[in-house]
Write a protein that holds these residues in place. Structure first.
Motif, mmCIF file in Angstrom:
data_model
loop_
_atom_site.group_PDB
_atom_site.id
_atom_site.type_symbol
_atom_site.label_atom_id
_atom_site.label_comp_id
_atom_site.label_asym_id
_atom_site.label_seq_id
_atom_site.Cartn_x
_atom_site.Cartn_y
_atom_site.Cartn_z
ATOM 1 N N ARG A 136 24.102 34.254 2.451
ATOM 2 C CA ARG A 136 23.886 33.478 3.678
ATOM 3 C C ARG A 136 25.241 32.982 4.159
ATOM 4 O O ARG A 136 26.130 32.701 3.348
ATOM 5 C CB ARG A 136 22.989 32.285 3.356
ATOM 6 C CG ARG A 136 22.492 31.453 4.530
ATOM 7 C CD ARG A 136 21.588 30.348 3.966
ATOM 8 N NE ARG A 136 20.725 29.730 4.945
ATOM 9 C CZ ARG A 136 20.969 28.549 5.524
ATOM 10 N NH1 ARG A 136 22.056 27.882 5.224
ATOM 11 N NH2 ARG A 136 20.114 28.033 6.391
ATOM 12 N N ALA A 137 25.408 32.887 5.456
ATOM 13 C CA ALA A 137 26.653 32.343 6.008
ATOM 14 C C ALA A 137 26.320 31.467 7.206
ATOM 15 O O ALA A 137 25.439 31.794 8.006
ATOM 16 C CB ALA A 137 27.593 33.472 6.436
ATOM 17 N N GLU A 138 27.001 30.354 7.293
ATOM 18 C CA GLU A 138 26.806 29.421 8.411
ATOM 19 C C GLU A 138 28.171 29.150 9.031
ATOM 20 O O GLU A 138 29.095 28.731 8.338
ATOM 21 C CB GLU A 138 26.202 28.119 7.887
ATOM 22 C CG GLU A 138 26.069 27.015 8.917
ATOM 23 C CD GLU A 138 25.732 25.696 8.244
ATOM 24 O OE1 GLU A 138 24.542 25.374 8.131
ATOM 25 O OE2 GLU A 138 26.672 24.990 7.817
ATOM 26 N N VAL A 139 28.296 29.418 10.305
ATOM 27 C CA VAL A 139 29.571 29.243 11.010
ATOM 28 C C VAL A 139 29.391 28.173 12.080
ATOM 29 O O VAL A 139 28.458 28.259 12.887
ATOM 30 C CB VAL A 139 30.022 30.568 11.667
ATOM 31 C CG1 VAL A 139 31.344 30.376 12.408
ATOM 32 C CG2 VAL A 139 30.133 31.676 10.629
ATOM 33 N N VAL A 140 30.269 27.185 12.073
ATOM 34 C CA VAL A 140 30.164 26.081 13.032
ATOM 35 C C VAL A 140 31.476 25.984 13.814
ATOM 36 O O VAL A 140 32.556 26.021 13.225
ATOM 37 C CB VAL A 140 29.900 24.732 12.309
ATOM 38 C CG1 VAL A 140 29.795 23.592 13.307
ATOM 39 C CG2 VAL A 140 28.634 24.814 11.464
ATOM 40 N N ILE A 141 31.365 25.878 15.122
ATOM 41 C CA ILE A 141 32.558 25.642 15.942
ATOM 42 C C ILE A 141 32.298 24.490 16.915
ATOM 43 O O ILE A 141 31.171 24.290 17.355
ATOM 44 C CB ILE A 141 32.976 26.891 16.762
ATOM 45 C CG1 ILE A 141 31.801 27.417 17.589
ATOM 46 C CG2 ILE A 141 33.571 27.968 15.878
ATOM 47 C CD1 ILE A 141 32.218 28.347 18.691
ATOM 48 N N ARG A 142 33.338 23.754 17.183
ATOM 49 C CA ARG A 142 33.280 22.720 18.219
ATOM 50 C C ARG A 142 34.090 23.224 19.402
ATOM 51 O O ARG A 142 35.184 23.739 19.216
ATOM 52 C CB ARG A 142 33.858 21.401 17.702
ATOM 53 C CG ARG A 142 32.946 20.737 16.706
ATOM 54 C CD ARG A 142 33.557 19.528 16.044
ATOM 55 N NE ARG A 142 32.715 19.111 14.925
ATOM 56 C CZ ARG A 142 31.657 18.313 15.045
ATOM 57 N NH1 ARG A 142 31.347 17.814 16.233
ATOM 58 N NH2 ARG A 142 30.929 17.990 14.000
#
Lengths: 291, 126
Positions: free
Chosen positions: A212-218
């Motif tokens: 699983r991979a979770e990518v977060v950007i602001r």
């Protein structure tokens, strides 16, 4: 009596083997396994096409895209997710042919696409983005994001730290946090501004497998610089036995204007994986057989 | 702050969610299934329901239908595993404002809750 001796030794060996507690791997060891896994994975995954069922929500609007989805790497370019839209809200896309399979079959994707195929690949990307709904334009809404972001060649530009353990898809995984520190970043804004990625990967510590991979950007809004947005993309993987691989299972995306105003979100599932074959034809002059 | 009902047949999930929601200052009640959730709703309706998709006897879709019919102002948020994605889409069509994928990350839970609270505020003021 004499015959019982080997059995006793065997028993002792078994007890001995189970009695020794193995030291848990270090983060460095797990990341080395993960890098090796991702290197091999990128090549194998690039030879697959999936059927993607993708529902997007934006306010009261909703759209459902059914597509063929494949991944390629253009020479000197990042990984590219190709979404060849077949149906929009159940209605077939007019004048569409099986372009993705044709593209992959005619080009040596394993070694990179040729120039003509690259043009066609970019055309497929451009055409597919016009079916996206919502105000946040993006090309990160597909599993190719993970291949590009977590490419072993980029690991030096990231800081990784173990954040805990979770059971995902029946596997006890390490939850590893990451922070992108280099520049230019993998993801950029419309004004070409660096958008450093943070997030988590869930990795099987024994094999380095990504589960699983979770990518977060602001991200800032171009027309409202004081406002910030938060984008999250999650890719989960599943075992596909006929491929001997864990392939993308779902993609979840969401984009919020902070604090708490949802702009748009979506989720996609990937099924019906098939592997295309890159066939080369060579004419070889064989020496004449001696008579 | 809101009164939030957490519905999940797994005690560990209920504990994780309750702990985080309490930390953020919300009032939390829990239920281990859909029927128990309805009992709570009849006693003191929750403003937000965080509900697992797959549960024994009655699933999250069934509970969503009951909540929508009986307490239309209540905000419903689904909690799901990756394998439940099609059901999540169905629940979104039925009115769930958001969902939180398992394993539950703090950031994703916070985002979903922020959205639920924003929707609640809109409904309160309209």
């Amino acid at each position: 009596m004499a015959r019982s001796a080997p059995a006793a030794i065997g028993l002792l060996l078994t007890i001995s083997a189970t009695g020794v507690a193995q030291a848990p791997p270090s983060l460095e060891e797990v990341m080395t396994s993960f890098a090796a896994y991702m290197s091999a994975y990128a090549q194998d995954y690039a030879a697959t096409i999936a059927s993607e069922h993708y529902t997007q929500f934006a306010g009261r609007s909703r759209t459902i895209l059914d597509s063929d989805f494949g991944t390629v790497r253009l020479p000197g370019s990042p990984w590219l997710g190709l979404r060849d839209v077949v149906r929009v809200n159940g209605a077939p896309v007019a004048d569409r042919e099986a372009r993705l399979e044709e593209l992959f079959t005619n080009a040596s994707a394993a070694a990179g696409l040729n120039a003509q195929a690259a043009v066609r690949a970019n055309r497929i990307v451009d055409e597919s983005t016009r079916y996206n709904i919502g105000t946040v334009g993006r090309t990160i809404n597909n599993p190719a994001l993970v291949l590009e972001l977590l490419d072993p060649g980029r690991h030096a530009a990231f800081r990784f730290s173990k954040d805990g353990e979770d059971t995902v898809a029946g596997i006890r995984t390490w939850r590893i946090a990451f922070v992108e520190q280099g520049s230019p970043t993998v993801i950029s804004g419309a004004d070409d501004r660096d958008l450093p990625a943070t997030g988590h990967i869930w990795v099987d510590p024994a094999s380095g497998r990504l589960v699983r991979a979770e990518v977060v950007i602001r991200f800032p809004f171009l027309n409202r610089p004081t406002k910030m947005g938060l984008g999250t993309v999650i890719i989960t993987f599943k075992d596909v036995p006929e491929f001997h691989m864990w392939l993308p299972d779902t993609m979840i995306e969401r984009y919020d204007e902070l604090p708490g105003r949802r702009l748009q979100d979506g989720q996609a599932t990937y099924t019906n994986y098939r592997r295309f074959r890159v066939e080369s034809q060579e004419n070889v002059d064989l020496p004449a057989l001696p008579r | 702050m809101a009164r939030i009902l957490v519905v999940d047949d797994e005690e560990s999930i209920r504990d994780i969610l309750s702990r985080r929601l309490l930390q953020w200052g919300h009032e939390v009640v829990t239920a281990s299934g859909a029927e128990a959730a309805l009992v709570h709703m009849r006693q003191a309706p929750a403003e937000i329901v965080l509900c697992d998709v797959i549960m024994p006897v009655h699933d999250g879709v069934w509970l969503l239908r009951q909540i929508t019919e009986g307490w239309p102002s209540t905000i419903f948020v689904a909690v799901s595993g990756a394998q439940d994605m099609n059901t999540v889409v169905q629940m979104r069509k039925l009115g769930a404002v958001d969902f939180v994928p398992k394993p539950i990350g703090r950031e994703m839970l916070h985002q979903a809750l922020e959205r639920a609270l924003a929707t609640l505020e809109t409904r309160r003021s309209s």
